[in-house]
Design a protein around this motif. Structure first.
Motif, PDB file in Angstrom:
ATOM      1  N   ARG A   1       0.840  -1.211   0.000  1.00  0.00           N
ATOM      2  CA  ARG A   1       0.000   0.000   0.000  1.00  0.00           C
ATOM      3  C   ARG A   1       0.868   1.250   0.000  1.00  0.00           C
ATOM      4  O   ARG A   1       0.525   2.252  -0.639  1.00  0.00           O
ATOM      5  CB  ARG A   1      -0.967  -0.015   1.176  1.00  0.00           C
TER       6      ARG A   1
ATOM      7  N   LEU B   1      -5.734   2.060  -0.973  1.00  0.00           N
ATOM      8  CA  LEU B   1      -4.389   1.653  -1.365  1.00  0.00           C
ATOM      9  C   LEU B   1      -4.148   0.170  -1.085  1.00  0.00           C
ATOM     10  O   LEU B   1      -3.489  -0.521  -1.868  1.00  0.00           O
ATOM     11  CB  LEU B   1      -3.347   2.501  -0.642  1.00  0.00           C
ATOM     12  N   GLU B   2      -4.684  -0.340   0.032  1.00  0.00           N
ATOM     13  CA  GLU B   2      -4.553  -1.767   0.336  1.00  0.00           C
ATOM     14  C   GLU B   2      -5.223  -2.613  -0.740  1.00  0.00           C
ATOM     15  O   GLU B   2      -4.666  -3.620  -1.204  1.00  0.00           O
ATOM     16  CB  GLU B   2      -5.176  -2.059   1.702  1.00  0.00           C
TER      17      GLU B   2
END
Length: 333
Positions: A133, A288-289
């Motif tokens: 991430r 983002l993950e």
């Protein structure tokens, strides 16, 4: 059994302060799950917290504590009000500011869970939930593509490995900087067009000979004298993206700063609020993950992992802080 094995820290200090102990097994509360941990990520921030170094983004934990903020494994229990469909699923989660990952079991809010995509093992998944991430967040500022030349420091590390792959995927030329022949060999095998050992004398001359026009982006995770030298290898108008300072802060003279300004080189500190604001979503870290896991699931990004048994957490910390590792360091109970 209501106990488990975990790493405990009773006093801030060296890696040897991490001890392997038997402790009570945690119980999930309302909205939480318990994960039987198969992989726990080790982060440079964990080292600072172990030393007692206060700094963003995570506050110092209360002692004694079980370090670790990234885990992957199987949900073996759910708390009141938690969807029982999570039971038995292989998941990955970033625990946020809550420690507890270096253990056989960890609890977290169900809202932090991601199913581990098909084709990824738990060590790869735990790499992407944190290191991945961050990498995707850094890349928001890079503007890479055909015609770009990326100069990547710590190119054999967890983030560096992924940056090399991403840059190659979008058609950029990659110059990888790494410490020692084993690490430069890994960077070359990972796709770097040129891999240079920046612990040797005159390494900058080697880069300059191959790329006399200069690099267009510098991914800087080391700072210090390496970053100062690397800034001299940039093309006019290049971007200097700062996402770490493992060798200490970068200090420039007034003349050096004036030179960068004259060449139109801009420096961007891309961690923290800047990264989150660039995502432009209500829950930027989860965005983002999700992106990072998807990149790994498709094979576009292939995380490198160095595994240690959970009981050897002290050795893992020592190796990471002395730059004796490649890829992401992961503990396995």
């Amino acid at each position: 059994m209501d106990t488990m094995r975990a790493i405990r820290l009773h006093a801030f200090g060296p890696a040897e302060n991490l001890s392997y102990e038997t402790v009570p097994r945690p119980v999930p509360g309302p909205g939480q799950v318990r994960i039987a941990v198969a992989s726990a990520g080790v982060h440079l921030l964990d080292i600072n917290l172990r030393k007692g170094i206060q700094g963003p983004p995570a506050p110092l934990p209360e002692l004694p504590t079980t370090p670790g903020r990234e885990v992957s494994g199987t949900v073996d229990a759910v708390g009141p009000g938690t969807d029982p469909a999570w039971l038995g699923r292989t998941v990955v989660a970033h625990l946020g500011f809550a420690p507890g990952g270096y253990a056989e079991y960890a609890v977290t809010d169900a809202g932090r869970l991601h199913p581990v995509p098909d084709g990824l093992d738990t060590a790869q998944a735990v790499t992407m939930i944190g290191t991945g991430r961050t990498t995707l967040g850094i890349l928001q500022f890079a503007d890479l593509g055909p015609g770009s030349t990326a100069l990547i420091t710590a190119a054999a590390g967890g983030i560096g490995t992924l940056l090399v792959q991403y840059a190659k995927n979008v058609g950029a030329t990659v110059v990888a900087l790494a410490g020692g022949p084993a690490k430069t060999a890994r960077a070359t095998a990972n796709g770097a067009d040129l891999a240079v050992d920046y612990t040797t004398d005159h390494w900058a001359d080697t880069v300059r000979a191959h790329h006399p026009d200069g690099a267009t982006v510098l991914f800087d995770s080391v700072g210090g004298t390496t970053a100062r030298t690397a800034l001299g290898l940039l093309a006019p108008g290049a971007r200097h993206l700062v996402h770490g300072w493992s060798s200490g802060p970068l200090t420039l003279t007034e003349a050096e700063q004036d030179d960068l300004t004259a060449r139109g080189i801009t420096t961007h500190h891309v961690l923290g609020p800047a990264m989150l604001e660039a995502v432009g979503a209500p829950d930027p870290l989860r965005v983002l993950e999700t992106r990072a896991l998807a990149e790994a699931a498709t094979g576009r990004l292939r995380p490198a992992v160095q595994r240690y048994p959970l009981a050897e957490a002290a050795a893992a910390h020592h190796a990471l802080e002395t730059r004796g590792t490649t890829g992401k360091v992961v503990l396995e109970p």
